[in-house]
Design an enzyme around this catalytic site. Structure first.
Site, mmCIF file in Angstrom:
data_model
loop_
_atom_site.group_PDB
_atom_site.id
_atom_site.type_symbol
_atom_site.label_atom_id
_atom_site.label_comp_id
_atom_site.label_asym_id
_atom_site.label_seq_id
_atom_site.Cartn_x
_atom_site.Cartn_y
_atom_site.Cartn_z
ATOM 1 N N PRO A 165 0.860 -1.201 0.002
ATOM 2 C CA PRO A 165 -0.038 0.008 -0.083
ATOM 3 C C PRO A 165 0.833 1.255 -0.063
ATOM 4 O O PRO A 165 1.990 1.113 -0.015
ATOM 5 C CB PRO A 165 -0.758 -0.041 1.397
ATOM 6 C CG PRO A 165 0.294 -0.919 2.298
ATOM 7 C CD PRO A 165 1.195 -1.670 1.341
ATOM 8 N N TRP A 166 0.188 2.529 0.179
ATOM 9 C CA TRP A 166 0.845 3.720 0.031
ATOM 10 C C TRP A 166 1.233 4.458 1.380
ATOM 11 O O TRP A 166 2.107 5.280 1.446
ATOM 12 C CB TRP A 166 -0.062 4.580 -0.779
ATOM 13 C CG TRP A 166 -1.413 4.603 -0.087
ATOM 14 C CD1 TRP A 166 -2.559 3.748 -0.700
ATOM 15 C CD2 TRP A 166 -2.090 5.121 1.018
ATOM 16 N NE1 TRP A 166 -3.621 3.877 -0.153
ATOM 17 C CE2 TRP A 166 -3.538 4.830 0.881
ATOM 18 C CE3 TRP A 166 -1.670 6.014 2.083
ATOM 19 C CZ2 TRP A 166 -4.102 5.081 2.122
ATOM 20 C CZ3 TRP A 166 -2.364 6.163 3.058
ATOM 21 C CH2 TRP A 166 -3.819 5.922 3.194
ATOM 22 N N ASN A 167 0.877 3.809 2.224
ATOM 23 C CA ASN A 167 1.101 4.471 3.589
ATOM 24 C C ASN A 167 2.609 4.659 4.281
ATOM 25 O O ASN A 167 3.117 5.711 4.468
ATOM 26 C CB ASN A 167 0.111 4.300 4.611
ATOM 27 C CG ASN A 167 0.105 2.839 5.070
ATOM 28 O OD1 ASN A 167 0.711 1.750 4.236
ATOM 29 N ND2 ASN A 167 -0.074 2.330 6.572
ATOM 30 N N LYS A 190 4.430 -5.366 -6.714
ATOM 31 C CA LYS A 190 3.285 -4.439 -7.055
ATOM 32 C C LYS A 190 3.000 -3.380 -6.286
ATOM 33 O O LYS A 190 2.463 -3.672 -5.282
ATOM 34 C CB LYS A 190 2.064 -5.227 -7.788
ATOM 35 C CG LYS A 190 0.818 -4.354 -7.611
ATOM 36 C CD LYS A 190 0.364 -3.519 -8.750
ATOM 37 C CE LYS A 190 -0.695 -2.773 -8.450
ATOM 38 N NZ LYS A 190 -0.683 -1.688 -7.651
ATOM 39 N N ALA A 192 1.519 0.552 -4.726
ATOM 40 C CA ALA A 192 0.228 1.198 -4.983
ATOM 41 C C ALA A 192 0.188 2.436 -5.901
ATOM 42 O O ALA A 192 1.312 3.123 -6.024
ATOM 43 C CB ALA A 192 -0.177 1.660 -3.466
ATOM 44 N N GLY A 222 -5.083 -1.859 -9.244
ATOM 45 C CA GLY A 222 -5.072 -3.129 -8.178
ATOM 46 C C GLY A 222 -5.751 -4.348 -9.303
ATOM 47 O O GLY A 222 -4.972 -5.550 -9.259
ATOM 48 N N GLU A 264 -1.115 -8.861 5.954
ATOM 49 C CA GLU A 264 -1.098 -7.697 7.105
ATOM 50 C C GLU A 264 -2.049 -6.842 6.805
ATOM 51 O O GLU A 264 -2.057 -5.992 5.746
ATOM 52 C CB GLU A 264 0.244 -7.157 7.043
ATOM 53 C CG GLU A 264 0.385 -6.789 8.427
ATOM 54 C CD GLU A 264 0.076 -5.145 8.599
ATOM 55 O OE1 GLU A 264 -0.768 -5.220 8.971
ATOM 56 O OE2 GLU A 264 1.012 -4.462 8.129
ATOM 57 N N GLY A 266 -6.096 -4.804 8.168
ATOM 58 C CA GLY A 266 -6.194 -3.599 9.078
ATOM 59 C C GLY A 266 -6.303 -3.810 10.536
ATOM 60 O O GLY A 266 -5.843 -4.750 11.125
ATOM 61 N N CYS A 299 -1.942 1.077 10.016
ATOM 62 C CA CYS A 299 -3.002 -0.165 10.361
ATOM 63 C C CYS A 299 -2.843 -0.326 11.849
ATOM 64 O O CYS A 299 -3.711 -0.917 12.640
ATOM 65 C CB CYS A 299 -2.421 -1.334 9.569
ATOM 66 S SG CYS A 299 -0.785 -1.701 9.393
ATOM 67 N N LYS A 349 -13.286 9.870 2.742
ATOM 68 C CA LYS A 349 -13.559 8.802 3.563
ATOM 69 C C LYS A 349 -13.260 9.368 5.086
ATOM 70 O O LYS A 349 -14.163 9.104 6.183
ATOM 71 C CB LYS A 349 -12.632 7.322 3.599
ATOM 72 C CG LYS A 349 -12.799 6.573 4.378
ATOM 73 C CD LYS A 349 -11.737 5.220 4.220
ATOM 74 C CE LYS A 349 -12.074 4.310 5.051
ATOM 75 N NZ LYS A 349 -11.099 3.375 5.111
ATOM 76 N N GLU A 401 -12.221 0.842 10.644
ATOM 77 C CA GLU A 401 -10.823 1.647 10.119
ATOM 78 C C GLU A 401 -11.166 2.569 9.439
ATOM 79 O O GLU A 401 -11.453 2.624 8.524
ATOM 80 C CB GLU A 401 -9.959 0.422 9.632
ATOM 81 C CG GLU A 401 -8.373 0.959 9.239
ATOM 82 C CD GLU A 401 -7.549 0.198 8.711
ATOM 83 O OE1 GLU A 401 -7.773 -0.472 7.789
ATOM 84 O OE2 GLU A 401 -6.358 -0.173 9.431
HETATM 85 P P1 NAI Z 1 -6.470 -1.012 -1.979
HETATM 86 O O1 NAI Z 1 -6.888 -2.461 -1.613
HETATM 87 O O2 NAI Z 1 -7.236 -0.492 -3.258
HETATM 88 O O3 NAI Z 1 -4.749 -0.970 -2.336
HETATM 89 C C1 NAI Z 1 -3.808 -1.662 -1.652
HETATM 90 C C2 NAI Z 1 -2.819 -2.413 -2.560
HETATM 91 O O4 NAI Z 1 -3.625 -3.433 -3.125
HETATM 92 C C3 NAI Z 1 -2.675 -1.463 -3.844
HETATM 93 O O5 NAI Z 1 -1.160 -1.816 -4.091
HETATM 94 C C4 NAI Z 1 -3.466 -1.922 -4.983
HETATM 95 O O6 NAI Z 1 -3.009 -1.840 -6.156
HETATM 96 C C5 NAI Z 1 -3.517 -3.425 -4.709
HETATM 97 N N1 NAI Z 1 -4.900 -3.895 -5.201
HETATM 98 C C6 NAI Z 1 -6.005 -3.505 -5.000
HETATM 99 N N2 NAI Z 1 -6.900 -4.369 -5.381
HETATM 100 C C7 NAI Z 1 -6.469 -5.747 -5.707
HETATM 101 C C8 NAI Z 1 -6.807 -6.853 -6.345
HETATM 102 N N3 NAI Z 1 -7.949 -7.164 -6.725
HETATM 103 N N4 NAI Z 1 -5.798 -7.622 -6.472
HETATM 104 C C9 NAI Z 1 -4.511 -7.501 -6.010
HETATM 105 N N5 NAI Z 1 -4.105 -6.176 -5.792
HETATM 106 C C10 NAI Z 1 -4.942 -5.487 -5.446
HETATM 107 O O7 NAI Z 1 -6.479 -0.182 -0.977
HETATM 108 P P2 NAI Z 1 -6.641 1.464 -0.972
HETATM 109 O O8 NAI Z 1 -7.656 1.929 -1.844
HETATM 110 O O9 NAI Z 1 -5.495 1.784 -1.165
HETATM 111 O O10 NAI Z 1 -7.263 1.813 0.642
HETATM 112 C C11 NAI Z 1 -8.289 1.452 1.047
HETATM 113 C C12 NAI Z 1 -8.659 1.505 2.556
HETATM 114 O O11 NAI Z 1 -7.768 0.479 3.023
HETATM 115 C C13 NAI Z 1 -7.995 2.625 3.114
HETATM 116 O O12 NAI Z 1 -9.096 3.761 3.341
HETATM 117 C C14 NAI Z 1 -7.474 2.198 4.449
HETATM 118 O O13 NAI Z 1 -8.695 2.095 5.392
HETATM 119 C C15 NAI Z 1 -6.991 0.694 4.146
HETATM 120 N N6 NAI Z 1 -5.765 0.679 4.192
HETATM 121 C C16 NAI Z 1 -4.959 -0.200 4.854
HETATM 122 C C17 NAI Z 1 -3.619 -0.406 4.774
HETATM 123 C C18 NAI Z 1 -2.942 -1.327 6.083
HETATM 124 O O14 NAI Z 1 -1.927 -1.040 6.166
HETATM 125 N N7 NAI Z 1 -3.551 -2.096 6.732
HETATM 126 C C19 NAI Z 1 -2.951 0.442 3.973
HETATM 127 C C20 NAI Z 1 -3.704 0.922 2.964
HETATM 128 C C21 NAI Z 1 -5.041 1.216 3.033
#
Ligand code: NAI
Ligand code: MG
Length: 495
Positions: A165-167, A190, A192, A222, A264, A266, A299, A349, A401
């Site tokens: 992810p991007w954080n 891959k 973000a 994604g 890993e 939320g 997270c 959000k 979250e």
């Molecule tokens: P996201 O799930 O869209 O992106 C996270 C990663 O997963 C990115 O690299 C994305 O390209 C990839 N991805 C997305 N869909 C996929 C798929 N179907 N198959 C494979 N890879 C895929 O999450 P996003 O939009 O960045 O964040 C959404 C929410 O998630 C945030 O609002 C936040 O609450 C939470 N989040 C939690 C994180 C954590 O560390 N637990 C990190 C980032 C976001």
């Protein structure tokens, strides 16, 4: 090679342009096969800073192919030799800390002094740590029959797909790929959509040392790029950090191929503050744990703070004063404590949760710090941190979250009540207890349903500590020697 070594470029704007439109496959930069790109925007100003390549299934094929070809040779190096190369990556990354810190600050909006530079040095440190573990990939002897020597040897899994992810993109990438490569796997990352350049630059730096194909990096959407990576038959392990919903999609796709995953996901991490706590410490702990300097985009964010009734009001007042004193502003400015939210979607959000809390009966929002007034930041994705009081553990603010600078303080009477509510959550990642009473602390360590429990401190995940959650917070471990051995290698039995 020595003379041609990449030199740090401290102008993140020019670096973002230079890195635009590129994937890194088989040791070389390449555009996406489709030629398509998507814009990356500076969250502090709204200005486009560059374009990321939009990789898809065909690009995934190319990257996984390169990783498969490189893997045999890479796995044949002695593990000590691989470790040396990974440690050398750490040394090189260390020379680029300032550069990488500035670049990640520009693309994510995280303040340079409090967050981004720190992340860049952790990146280098993770490679130094795992590079030193090359000799530790030991197997076991098994007392099976007295006339037979039976042993296990550890083997790499093959090509590992890492989706990040991007954080904290650089740190989370490092915790996945450094141990994967030391273990003899090759990697396709891959990254973000929101944070393309710093990780790409870090991989470019490492590719000066690593053989081509050992570390490949893709960008794209994604489902269109991450999806095919998980599904690719050449990928033998997937490791992911991100939201629960995406984690479940990935888990199901991996199940179709019967490959192992590490997830890993939320959190909604509880922080329990007992009446007898030395108040200065949990105030520091709440500020650090809530990652206010990262706009709460973590997270493990301490987003449910249970405070015992006698000290509740003093706690809220002191926390408010502390967060209030933090300066929001240009992420690249050394004076800034708090930068921006990463994207307009994420900002919306956060706002929607703040509105929800404000509309919830009994809850009261305390907004802290001040929005910057600079003309050039007026389109910036800034939001004032909010502390909700009067919250209950049943409210959506306490259950979901938010991933923003929003925490809630929940008043409790008795210890039992706090433990029960802390565990009443779909998540189980981190938890802390603040008390001077040893018996209470030891009891809480055992009873809190989380895998990263701390007493009177709120430190971030670091290499050498096994890290990972239970319940909806995920599966498996990262960051330690044990995690490398158990999650990124297989055991073969030899008799
Ligand atoms: P996201 O799930 O869209 O992106 C996270 C990663 O997963 C990115 O690299 C994305 O390209 C990839 N991805 C997305 N869909 C996929 C798929 N179907 N198959 C494979 N890879 C895929 O999450 P996003 O939009 O960045 O964040 C959404 C929410 O998630 C945030 O609002 C936040 O609450 C939470 N989040 C939690 C994180 C954590 O560390 N637990 C990190 C980032 C976001
Ligand atoms: Mg998304």
């Amino acid at each position: 090679m020595q003379q041609n070594r990449l030199q740090p470029n401290l102008d993140p704007f020019s670096l973002a342009r230079e890195l635009s439109g590129k994937l890194l496959i088989d040791g070389a930069f390449t555009p996406a096969i489709s030629g398509r790109t998507f814009a990356n925007v500076n969250p502090a100003t709204g200005a486009v800073i560059g374009e990321a390549a939009e990789g898809e299934a065909t690009d995934v094929d190319a990257a996984v192919g390169a990783a498969q070809r490189a893997q045999m040779t890479w796995a044949k190096l002695s593990s000590r030799e691989r470790g040396k190369l990974i440690a050398e990556c750490g040394r090189m990354l260390n020379e680029h800390v300032e550069e990488l810190g500035r670049l990640v600050a520009l693309e994510t909006g995280k303040a340079l002094r409090t967050e981004s530079r720190v992340e860049a040095s952790i990146l280098a440190d993770v490679f130094a740590f795992f590079g030193g573990l090359g000799s530790e990939l030991k197997g076991e002897t098994v007392p099976f029959r007295p006339d037979m020597l039976t042993m296990t040897v550890r083997e790499p899994l093959g090509v590992v797909g890492a989706i990040i992810p991007w954080n904290v993109p650089m740190m989370l990438m490092a915790l996945k790929i450094a141990p994967a490569m030391v273990a003899g796997n090759t990697v396709v990352v891959k990254f973000a959509e929101e944070a393309p350049f710093a990780v790409l630059r870090a991989c470019q730096i490492m590719n000066q040392i690593l053989p081509p194909g050992v570390l490949n990096i893709l960008s794209g959407m994604g489902p269109e790029c991450g999806g095919p990576l998980v599904a690719h038959k050449g990928v033998r392990k997937v490791t992911f950090t991100g939201p629960v919903e995406t984690g479940k999609i990935i888990y199901k796709a991996a199940a179709d191929k019967l490959i192992p995953v590490t997830l890993e996901l939320g959190g909604k991490s509880p922080m329990i503050v007992m009446n007898d706590a030395d108040l200065a410490k949990p105030i520091d702990g709440a500020v650090a744990g809530m990652r206010f300097t990262r706009q709460g985009q973590s997270c493990t964010a301490a987003s449910r703070i249970f405070v015992q009734e006698d000290i509740h009001d003093a706690f809220v007042e002191r926390l408010r004063a502390r967060v209030d004193a933090m300066k929001m502003g240009d992420p690249l400015d050394e004076m800034t404590d708090i930068g921006t939210i990463v994207s307009p979607q994420q900002l919306e959000k956060v706002h929607s949760y703040i509105r929800l809390g404000e509309q919830t009966t009994g809850m009261h929002a305390i907004a802290c710090s001040q929005l910057p007034t600079d003309e050039e930041l007026k389109k910036g994705l800034f939001v004032r941190p909010v502390i909700f009081t009067g919250a209950t553990n049943e409210s959506r603010i306490a259950r979901e979250e938010i991933f923003g600078p929003v925490t809630c303080v929940i008043k409790f009477k008795a210890y039992e009540e706090a433990i029960e509510q802390a565990n009443d959550s779909e998540f189980g990642l981190a938890a802390t207890i603040w008390t001077r009473d040893l018996k209470t602390a030891l009891d809480a360590i055992q009873r809190l349903e989380a895998r990263f429990v701390q007493v009177n401190q709120n430190l971030v995940v670091t290499s050498n500590l096994s890290y990972g959650g239970v319940k909806n917070s995920g599966l498996g471990k990262e960051a330690s020697l044990e995690a490398m051995l158990e999650q990124l290698m297989a055991r073969a039995v030899i008799s």
